[in-house]
Motif scaffolding. Structure first.
Motif, PDB file in Angstrom:
ATOM      1  N   MET A   1       0.843  -1.176   0.000  1.00 53.40           N
ATOM      2  CA  MET A   1       0.000   0.000   0.000  1.00 53.40           C
ATOM      3  C   MET A   1       0.887   1.238   0.000  1.00 53.40           C
ATOM      4  N   LEU A   2       0.296   2.348  -0.262  1.00 55.37           N
ATOM      5  CA  LEU A   2       1.054   3.597  -0.301  1.00 55.37           C
ATOM      6  C   LEU A   2       1.470   4.036   1.091  1.00 55.37           C
ATOM      7  N   ASP A   3       2.522   4.777   1.157  1.00 54.52           N
ATOM      8  CA  ASP A   3       3.051   5.300   2.398  1.00 54.52           C
ATOM      9  C   ASP A   3       2.015   6.225   3.044  1.00 54.52           C
ATOM     10  N   PRO A   4       1.661   5.976   4.308  1.00 56.29           N
ATOM     11  CA  PRO A   4       0.676   6.830   4.980  1.00 56.29           C
ATOM     12  C   PRO A   4       1.071   8.310   5.001  1.00 56.29           C
ATOM     13  N   LYS A   5       2.356   8.595   5.049  1.00 58.50           N
ATOM     14  CA  LYS A   5       2.809   9.990   5.035  1.00 58.50           C
ATOM     15  C   LYS A   5       2.454  10.655   3.709  1.00 58.50           C
ATOM     16  N   LYS A   6       2.569   9.902   2.604  1.00 59.09           N
ATOM     17  CA  LYS A   6       2.203  10.444   1.294  1.00 59.09           C
ATOM     18  C   LYS A   6       0.709  10.745   1.241  1.00 59.09           C
ATOM     19  N   ILE A   7      -0.091   9.833   1.785  1.00 63.96           N
ATOM     20  CA  ILE A   7      -1.542  10.036   1.798  1.00 63.96           C
ATOM     21  C   ILE A   7      -1.885  11.270   2.625  1.00 63.96           C
ATOM     22  N   GLU A   8      -1.239  11.425   3.784  1.00 65.82           N
ATOM     23  CA  GLU A   8      -1.471  12.609   4.609  1.00 65.82           C
ATOM     24  C   GLU A   8      -1.084  13.878   3.847  1.00 65.82           C
ATOM     25  N   GLU A   9       0.034  13.816   3.138  1.00 62.66           N
ATOM     26  CA  GLU A   9       0.484  14.982   2.371  1.00 62.66           C
ATOM     27  C   GLU A   9      -0.522  15.347   1.277  1.00 62.66           C
ATOM     28  N   ILE A  10      -1.013  14.345   0.563  1.00 62.60           N
ATOM     29  CA  ILE A  10      -2.007  14.592  -0.485  1.00 62.60           C
ATOM     30  C   ILE A  10      -3.288  15.152   0.131  1.00 62.60           C
ATOM     31  N   ALA A  11      -3.726  14.569   1.242  1.00 63.56           N
ATOM     32  CA  ALA A  11      -4.938  15.044   1.919  1.00 63.56           C
ATOM     33  C   ALA A  11      -4.766  16.494   2.368  1.00 63.56           C
ATOM     34  N   ARG A  12      -3.582  16.815   2.886  1.00 65.76           N
ATOM     35  CA  ARG A  12      -3.314  18.187   3.345  1.00 65.76           C
ATOM     36  C   ARG A  12      -3.337  19.155   2.155  1.00 65.76           C
ATOM     37  N   GLN A  13      -2.772  18.745   1.021  1.00 64.38           N
ATOM     38  CA  GLN A  13      -2.757  19.611  -0.165  1.00 64.38           C
ATOM     39  C   GLN A  13      -4.174  19.855  -0.675  1.00 64.38           C
ATOM     40  N   ILE A  14      -4.978  18.806  -0.677  1.00 62.73           N
ATOM     41  CA  ILE A  14      -6.369  18.967  -1.113  1.00 62.73           C
ATOM     42  C   ILE A  14      -7.116  19.878  -0.145  1.00 62.73           C
ATOM     43  N   THR A  15      -6.914  19.661   1.142  1.00 68.49           N
ATOM     44  CA  THR A  15      -7.580  20.484   2.157  1.00 68.49           C
ATOM     45  C   THR A  15      -7.149  21.939   2.042  1.00 68.49           C
ATOM     46  N   ASP A  16      -5.853  22.166   1.796  1.00 66.30           N
ATOM     47  CA  ASP A  16      -5.352  23.534   1.656  1.00 66.30           C
ATOM     48  C   ASP A  16      -5.954  24.235   0.435  1.00 66.30           C
ATOM     49  N   ALA A  17      -6.340  23.468  -0.572  1.00 66.45           N
ATOM     50  CA  ALA A  17      -6.910  24.049  -1.788  1.00 66.45           C
ATOM     51  C   ALA A  17      -8.377  24.439  -1.613  1.00 66.45           C
ATOM     52  N   ILE A  18      -9.009  23.964  -0.552  1.00 64.70           N
ATOM     53  CA  ILE A  18     -10.418  24.291  -0.302  1.00 64.70           C
ATOM     54  C   ILE A  18     -10.502  25.731   0.211  1.00 64.70           C
ATOM     55  N   PRO A  19     -11.389  26.526  -0.336  1.00 62.27           N
ATOM     56  CA  PRO A  19     -11.530  27.912   0.126  1.00 62.27           C
ATOM     57  C   PRO A  19     -11.853  27.963   1.625  1.00 62.27           C
ATOM     58  N   PRO A  20     -11.348  29.009   2.324  1.00 65.65           N
ATOM     59  CA  PRO A  20     -11.536  29.101   3.778  1.00 65.65           C
ATOM     60  C   PRO A  20     -13.000  29.038   4.220  1.00 65.65           C
ATOM     61  N   GLY A  21     -13.888  29.667   3.495  1.00 66.88           N
ATOM     62  CA  GLY A  21     -15.306  29.647   3.873  1.00 66.88           C
ATOM     63  C   GLY A  21     -15.875  28.244   3.863  1.00 66.88           C
ATOM     64  N   VAL A  22     -15.508  27.490   2.877  1.00 60.29           N
ATOM     65  CA  VAL A  22     -15.984  26.110   2.764  1.00 60.29           C
ATOM     66  C   VAL A  22     -15.313  25.241   3.827  1.00 60.29           C
ATOM     67  N   LYS A  23     -14.029  25.515   4.050  1.00 65.44           N
ATOM     68  CA  LYS A  23     -13.280  24.727   5.022  1.00 65.44           C
ATOM     69  C   LYS A  23     -13.862  24.863   6.418  1.00 65.44           C
ATOM     70  N   SER A  24     -14.276  26.074   6.789  1.00 65.67           N
ATOM     71  CA  SER A  24     -14.824  26.280   8.129  1.00 65.67           C
ATOM     72  C   SER A  24     -16.154  25.561   8.303  1.00 65.67           C
ATOM     73  N   MET A  25     -16.883  25.360   7.218  1.00 63.28           N
ATOM     74  CA  MET A  25     -18.165  24.659   7.292  1.00 63.28           C
ATOM     75  C   MET A  25     -17.964  23.155   7.505  1.00 63.28           C
ATOM     76  N   ALA A  26     -16.855  22.657   7.083  1.00 63.49           N
ATOM     77  CA  ALA A  26     -16.628  21.220   7.175  1.00 63.49           C
ATOM     78  C   ALA A  26     -15.476  20.928   8.131  1.00 63.49           C
ATOM     79  N   GLU A  27     -15.805  20.756   9.416  1.00 65.37           N
ATOM     80  CA  GLU A  27     -14.768  20.435  10.388  1.00 65.37           C
ATOM     81  C   GLU A  27     -14.195  19.069  10.064  1.00 65.37           C
ATOM     82  N   GLY A  28     -12.913  18.955  10.221  1.00 67.16           N
ATOM     83  CA  GLY A  28     -12.258  17.678   9.954  1.00 67.16           C
ATOM     84  C   GLY A  28     -12.180  17.332   8.484  1.00 67.16           C
ATOM     85  N   ALA A  29     -12.162  18.356   7.642  1.00 69.69           N
ATOM     86  CA  ALA A  29     -12.115  18.100   6.200  1.00 69.69           C
ATOM     87  C   ALA A  29     -10.866  17.307   5.825  1.00 69.69           C
TER      88      ALA A  29
END
Length: 84
Positions: free
Chosen positions: A1-29
């Motif tokens: 399986m893929l390295d969990p650190k890589k998955i976390e990095e990808i998840a963080r990049q996707i989360t960072d790309a979400i606009p702040p207004g949308v991000k605040s609506m979805a806790e734990g995005a």
């Protein structure tokens, strides 16, 4: 399986790309994105780098043995021809 650190990095990049207004609506995005990524990637037929490296080494050893056997067979055939 893929390295969990890589998955976390990808998840963080996707989360960072979400606009702040949308991000605040979805806790734990980030956690949710990570969970979805892990789920989808687990459906794919991936091998880990470690598994790939092990199989590469096995293949290299197998090729070495095959080459040695081919050389030995050629030598035996040569000897057989000389005896005939």
């Amino acid at each position: 399986m893929l390295d969990p650190k890589k998955i976390e990095e990808i998840a963080r990049q996707i989360t960072d790309a979400i606009p702040p207004g949308v991000k605040s609506m979805a806790e734990g995005a980030e956690a949710k994105v990570k969970q979805v990524l892990q789920s989808q990637l687990s459906r794919l037929d991936f091998v880990s780098r470690e598994e790939f490296d092990v199989q590469t080494q096995v293949l290299a050893r197998t090729r070495e043995k095959l080459t040695a056997m081919e050389e030995r067979l050629a030598e035996l055939e040569r000897q057989l021809r000389e005896q005939a």
